[in-house]
Design an enzyme around this catalytic site. Structure first.
Site, PDB file in Angstrom:
ATOM      1  N   HIS A  58       3.179  -7.979   0.709  1.00 31.04           N
ATOM      2  CA  HIS A  58       4.208  -7.035   0.244  1.00 31.04           C
ATOM      3  C   HIS A  58       5.240  -6.830   1.343  1.00 31.04           C
ATOM      4  CE1 HIS A  58       5.521  -3.642  -2.449  1.00 31.04           C
ATOM      5  NE2 HIS A  58       6.181  -3.379  -1.336  1.00 31.04           N
ATOM      6  N   HIS A  60       9.890  -6.816   2.171  1.00 33.11           N
ATOM      7  CA  HIS A  60      11.264  -6.796   1.661  1.00 33.11           C
ATOM      8  C   HIS A  60      12.142  -7.569   2.642  1.00 33.11           C
ATOM      9  CE1 HIS A  60      10.754  -3.849  -1.654  1.00 33.11           C
ATOM     10  NE2 HIS A  60       9.717  -3.481  -0.908  1.00 33.11           N
ATOM     11  N   GLN A 153      15.135  -2.701  -8.123  1.00 27.73           N
ATOM     12  CA  GLN A 153      15.019  -1.548  -7.236  1.00 27.73           C
ATOM     13  C   GLN A 153      15.512  -0.254  -7.885  1.00 27.73           C
ATOM     14  OE1 GLN A 153      14.352  -1.006  -3.307  1.00 27.73           O
ATOM     15  NE2 GLN A 153      13.988   0.713  -4.670  1.00 27.73           N
ATOM     16  N   HIS A 211       5.826  -2.104  -7.864  1.00 27.68           N
ATOM     17  CA  HIS A 211       5.864  -0.897  -7.038  1.00 27.68           C
ATOM     18  C   HIS A 211       5.391   0.242  -7.944  1.00 27.68           C
ATOM     19  CE1 HIS A 211       8.281  -3.225  -4.279  1.00 27.68           C
ATOM     20  NE2 HIS A 211       8.483  -2.190  -3.481  1.00 27.68           N
ATOM     21  N   GLU A 214       4.701   5.041  -6.177  1.00 31.91           N
ATOM     22  CA  GLU A 214       4.982   5.275  -4.756  1.00 31.91           C
ATOM     23  C   GLU A 214       5.626   6.651  -4.627  1.00 31.91           C
ATOM     24  OE1 GLU A 214       7.189   3.287  -0.878  1.00 31.91           O
ATOM     25  OE2 GLU A 214       7.668   2.534  -2.870  1.00 31.91           O
ATOM     26  N   ASP A 310       5.368  -4.386   4.406  1.00 36.81           N
ATOM     27  CA  ASP A 310       6.405  -3.717   3.614  1.00 36.81           C
ATOM     28  C   ASP A 310       7.786  -3.819   4.252  1.00 36.81           C
ATOM     29  OD1 ASP A 310       7.614  -2.346   1.548  1.00 36.81           O
ATOM     30  OD2 ASP A 310       6.649  -0.437   1.949  1.00 36.81           O
TER      31      ASP A 310
END
Length: 431
Positions: A58, A60, A153, A211, A214, A310
């Protein structure tokens, strides 16, 4: 038998010691004691730990190393990070995203991190980051397995063009279907997005990584819907719930129902310890929630749990070094997983568990597996986590692609040793 690489006197994560690893044509061909063969290169492991590569399930990469652009996250919250990313997106360039991603991949290789699943935002109608990371995936394919997730997102329904953009990204070759149901306008929209996204994955034969929840809100329960959709569509083993931080705040009775549902559906779970404990609990005074999901309980129920990094130096997190041992180290502490067995399992959460979640072919240290491995300045997985051990050699397909010096300090103290090796200070050892 002529070999490309022979690793001598290795200790493996499962406890086997005095083992040699023979590699030829990019594959491991033998794992046994005292292999006698000619080899193009010989690595003397000297009883140190040899493991398969670290895996980050995971990340970005479209945002990595962008810290300070166009400004810093002053509140440290998840929502300000998302808003800041929204400010950065319009000024991104194809070249800058590629340059930062490639620099991060250099760092990853130096840390023995050779497989990464990166979410990539599809809510920019240009799909600039998608195109850039597809280019990066091609550039690094010989040394990193880069798996990309189409990530809306700003919300699959909340962002007016996200659905069309996600389909375009998948058509362009993005590997995995992503989502963010808790960021939709309503709980109902969040559940509807999961239904739609899982149906897309089922139709296209793709994996899913969401996701999921969260948030500190104990009523954010999209993981329940994700488990349901997984079973309804026969996606067992192909679906991952990432973060799951709301489970940290849920009452025990509900969790006693929820975790068996996750296990029954064969849904994987990813905790992101460094980021979860940094972003969650920001609205608390004391006691302050740390946000990491219920890792020991999920594991006890048979759920495959992995740890992700992350973020590294981006709108959400200003630290990070691409070191998955740092991730395991933090998870161990926050999850109070301090038994010998649990600490060893934390090493698996950044290696084999993550590889299983990503469906990596040829991963492992057995004959027939890819000749990908890391030699660490440690005797076993616990010591590797404790010391965040130096990577002495990183091997990809039987070729050394990174090499590091042992971490040793010189002392000038009367009557004391001249050198200090941190790996020599465990009970029962002598410096």
């Amino acid at each position: 038998m002529s070999l490309d690489l022979l690793v001598k006197n290795a200790r493996l994560p499962d406890g086997r010691a005095g083992v040699d690893i023979a590699c030829r044509d990019g594959r491991i061909v033998a794992v046994e004691p005292a292999i006698e063969a000619e080899a193009g290169q010989v690595i003397e492991a000297g009883g140190k730990l040899v493991c398969p590569p670290f895996v980050d399930p995971h990340f970005h990469m479209d945002a990595t190393l962008s810290l300070g652009l166009p400004r810093l996250n002053t509140s440290g919250t998840l929502l300000e990070g998302i808003a800041l990313w929204g400010e950065l997106k319009p000024i991104l360039t194809h070249e800058a995203v590629i340059e930062r991603a490639l620099r991060y991949c250099d760092l990853a290789v130096s840390q023995g991190l050779l497989a990464i699943r990166s979410h990539v935002d599809v809510c920019d109608d240009r799909l600039l980051a998608v195109e850039a990371l597809l280019d990066v995936r091609e550039k690094v394919k010989d040394y990193i397995d880069l798996q990309l997730v189409a990530f809306p997102q700003d919300g699959y329904y909340r962002s007016p063009t996200a659905a069309a953009n996600l389909a375009r990204a998948l058509d362009m070759g993005v590997d995995v279907v992503g989502g963010i149901p808790h960021f939709e306008r309503t709980m109902a929209d969040g559940a509807a997005s999961l239904k739609a996204l899982c149906e897309i994955a089922a139709e296209r034969g793709l994996l899913v990584d969401i996701h999921c929840d969260e948030t500190d809100d104990p009523l954010s329960r999209h993981i329940e819907a994700l488990a349901y959709e997984t079973q309804r569509l026969g996606l067992q083993g192909r679906v991952t719930g990432s973060h799951l931080t709301s489970m940290h705040s849920m009452d025990n009775y509900y969790v006693s129902k929820l975790i068996p549902l996750i296990a029954e559906a064969g849904v994987h779970a990813i905790a992101n310890p460094l980021i979860n404990i940094t972003l969650q609990g920001r609205h608390d005074t004391y006691p302050k929630r740390r946000g990491q999901t219920r890792v020991p309980e999920l594991r006890a129920a048979g759920v495959n749990v992995a740890f992700g990094h992350d973020c590294v130096m981006d709108p959400w997190y200003s630290l990070g070094s691409g070191d998955m041992l740092e991730v395991a180290h933090m998870a161990l502490h926050v999850g109070q997983m301090t038994s010998r067995e649990a600490m060893t399992w934390c090493f698996e959460a950044v290696t084999t568990n993550s590889a299983r979640l990503m469906h990596l072919d040829g991963y492992g240290l057995e004959p027939g597996c890819n000749a990908d491995l890391v030699v660490l300045q440690a005797a076993d997985p616990i010591e590797a986590i404790r010391l965040k051990a130096a990577r002495l050699f990183v091997v990809r397909r039987g070729r050394v692609i990174a090499e590091g010096a042992p971490r040793v300090s010189a002392l000038d103290l009367p009557g004391r040793p001249a050198l200090v090796d941190p790996a020599a200070y465990a009970p029962g050892t002598r410096n």
